[in-house]
Design an enzyme around this catalytic site. Sequence first.
Site, PDB file in Angstrom:
ATOM      1  N   THR A   1       0.841  -1.285   0.185  1.00  0.00           N
ATOM      2  CA  THR A   1       0.274  -0.143  -0.233  1.00  0.00           C
ATOM      3  C   THR A   1       1.104   1.203  -0.355  1.00  0.00           C
ATOM      4  O   THR A   1       1.714   0.964   0.622  1.00  0.00           O
ATOM      5  CB  THR A   1      -0.773   0.237   1.515  1.00  0.00           C
ATOM      6  OG1 THR A   1      -1.632   1.622   1.525  1.00  0.00           O
ATOM      7  CG2 THR A   1      -0.461  -0.363   2.446  1.00  0.00           C
TER       8      THR A   1
ATOM      9  N   GLU B   1       0.495   3.673   2.143  1.00  0.00           N
ATOM     10  CA  GLU B   1       0.458   4.351   3.183  1.00  0.00           C
ATOM     11  C   GLU B   1       1.969   3.556   3.891  1.00  0.00           C
ATOM     12  O   GLU B   1       2.391   4.525   4.506  1.00  0.00           O
ATOM     13  CB  GLU B   1      -0.707   3.176   4.154  1.00  0.00           C
ATOM     14  CG  GLU B   1      -1.653   4.171   3.927  1.00  0.00           C
ATOM     15  CD  GLU B   1      -2.457   6.012   4.135  1.00  0.00           C
ATOM     16  OE1 GLU B   1      -1.433   5.340   5.079  1.00  0.00           O
ATOM     17  OE2 GLU B   1      -3.279   6.436   3.803  1.00  0.00           O
TER      18      GLU B   1
ATOM     19  N   TYR C   1      -1.202   0.301  10.040  1.00  0.00           N
ATOM     20  CA  TYR C   1      -1.203  -0.476   9.041  1.00  0.00           C
ATOM     21  C   TYR C   1      -0.869  -0.053   8.331  1.00  0.00           C
ATOM     22  O   TYR C   1      -0.579  -1.153   7.635  1.00  0.00           O
ATOM     23  CB  TYR C   1      -3.180   0.193   8.927  1.00  0.00           C
ATOM     24  CG  TYR C   1      -3.319  -0.277   6.846  1.00  0.00           C
ATOM     25  CD1 TYR C   1      -3.687  -1.282   6.794  1.00  0.00           C
ATOM     26  CD2 TYR C   1      -2.937   0.565   5.488  1.00  0.00           C
ATOM     27  CE1 TYR C   1      -3.705  -1.978   5.409  1.00  0.00           C
ATOM     28  CE2 TYR C   1      -3.191   0.490   4.940  1.00  0.00           C
ATOM     29  CZ  TYR C   1      -3.511  -1.244   5.075  1.00  0.00           C
ATOM     30  OH  TYR C   1      -3.910  -1.601   3.349  1.00  0.00           O
TER      31      TYR C   1
ATOM     32  N   LYS D   1       1.928  -3.409   6.896  1.00  0.00           N
ATOM     33  CA  LYS D   1       1.690  -3.696   5.339  1.00  0.00           C
ATOM     34  C   LYS D   1       2.837  -3.335   5.576  1.00  0.00           C
ATOM     35  O   LYS D   1       3.793  -4.590   4.299  1.00  0.00           O
ATOM     36  CB  LYS D   1       0.788  -2.950   4.620  1.00  0.00           C
ATOM     37  CG  LYS D   1      -1.055  -3.057   4.316  1.00  0.00           C
ATOM     38  CD  LYS D   1      -0.160  -4.195   3.759  1.00  0.00           C
ATOM     39  CE  LYS D   1      -1.710  -4.876   3.771  1.00  0.00           C
ATOM     40  NZ  LYS D   1      -2.341  -5.085   2.982  1.00  0.00           N
TER      41      LYS D   1
ATOM     42  N   ARG E   1     -16.803   0.023  -2.796  1.00  0.00           N
ATOM     43  CA  ARG E   1     -15.775   0.003  -1.817  1.00  0.00           C
ATOM     44  C   ARG E   1     -16.570  -0.435  -0.467  1.00  0.00           C
ATOM     45  O   ARG E   1     -17.854  -0.132  -0.499  1.00  0.00           O
ATOM     46  CB  ARG E   1     -14.968   1.461  -1.589  1.00  0.00           C
ATOM     47  CG  ARG E   1     -14.539   2.262  -0.638  1.00  0.00           C
ATOM     48  CD  ARG E   1     -12.865   0.971  -1.068  1.00  0.00           C
ATOM     49  NE  ARG E   1     -11.564   2.006  -0.490  1.00  0.00           N
ATOM     50  CZ  ARG E   1     -10.870   1.630  -0.100  1.00  0.00           C
ATOM     51  NH1 ARG E   1     -11.068   0.071  -0.112  1.00  0.00           N
ATOM     52  NH2 ARG E   1      -9.548   2.520  -0.376  1.00  0.00           N
TER      53      ARG E   1
END
Length: 339
Positions: free
Chosen positions: A130, A132, A153, A157, A188
């Site tokens: 991701t 992020e 998160y 990841k 989504r």
Amino acid sequence: MTKRALITGITGQDGSYLAELLLEKGYEVHGLVRRSSSFNRARIDPIYLHPDNAGRLSLHYGDLTDSTSLTNIVRAAAPDEVYNLAAQSHVAVSFEMPEYTASADAIGAIRLLEAVRQHAPDARFYQASTSEMFGLTPPPQHEGTHFHPRSPYGAAKLHAHWATVNYREAYGLYAVSGILFNHESPRRGESFVTRKISLAAARIAATGSASGATGALTLGNLDAIRDWGYAAEYVEGMWRMLQQDEPADFVLATGVGSTVRDFCELAFSHVGLDWRDHVVTDPRFVRPAEVPELVGDASHAASELGWKATTSVGELARLMVDADLAALGATSSAAAERA
């Protein structure tokens, strides 16, 4: 011979689109489904129950936090390709549940990699990484950009990302990470900001109220900049990563950044509404550590995979609002006339 694919997270947005794509390509698809007392298969059941897919799509109960179930599923599916899309994927929730997020997203990936290493070592493995993971590092972000995650998160990841690299280098597995920037669609989940916005715009246009006591849409940081693409296009990029001669990691992104405020304007204006009349902000929705700007550079994917995002953020907002209006039994034109 028919190729077999195993998809964790098949009931999610990406998993359902990927299952459709692989079935169209003639694959036999196996999917991991978490057991729940509530209905959680709305995205995949229309695909699973379609008569054309009888005997071609199989669902198995399992969980990334349970290595026994993963081992059993890998043995049963005997996959040629494994797509690890399952995760606790809500950034805000990861601050409330950091330990579970790490177990599912970081250690879960290792559990699955180990099951593949032991029982399907010739399978090709895709890890859903991701944007992020880049966190505080300024854009444009690409495969060589420094990682600086700003949430449990993102950190979990990143652990899974490096574990995938390690299994590739240590054991010779064909294992890759797809570093995908924000990708959205009508599928989504309703707790994610783009879907919250599209659903609120549709509800207000159709009924006059977003939902809740105030009838308004409550959001957090409107200045956050994200690179929003269309999920149905991104699963093609995932598949292409596993078709290369040599394993490599790739960024998938549009290269265009928009604020949450921009997405509000695009969605609400599509139904003739001024978003400023319906959106309020609440500091409780601001995360402990914010990520100011994520905008990807997918030039490597364009040159090596032949993949490029084609749906603009404006087109994405409109198709999401239209899908939510359709689900509410309205149309964007009729709703705009009432607004």
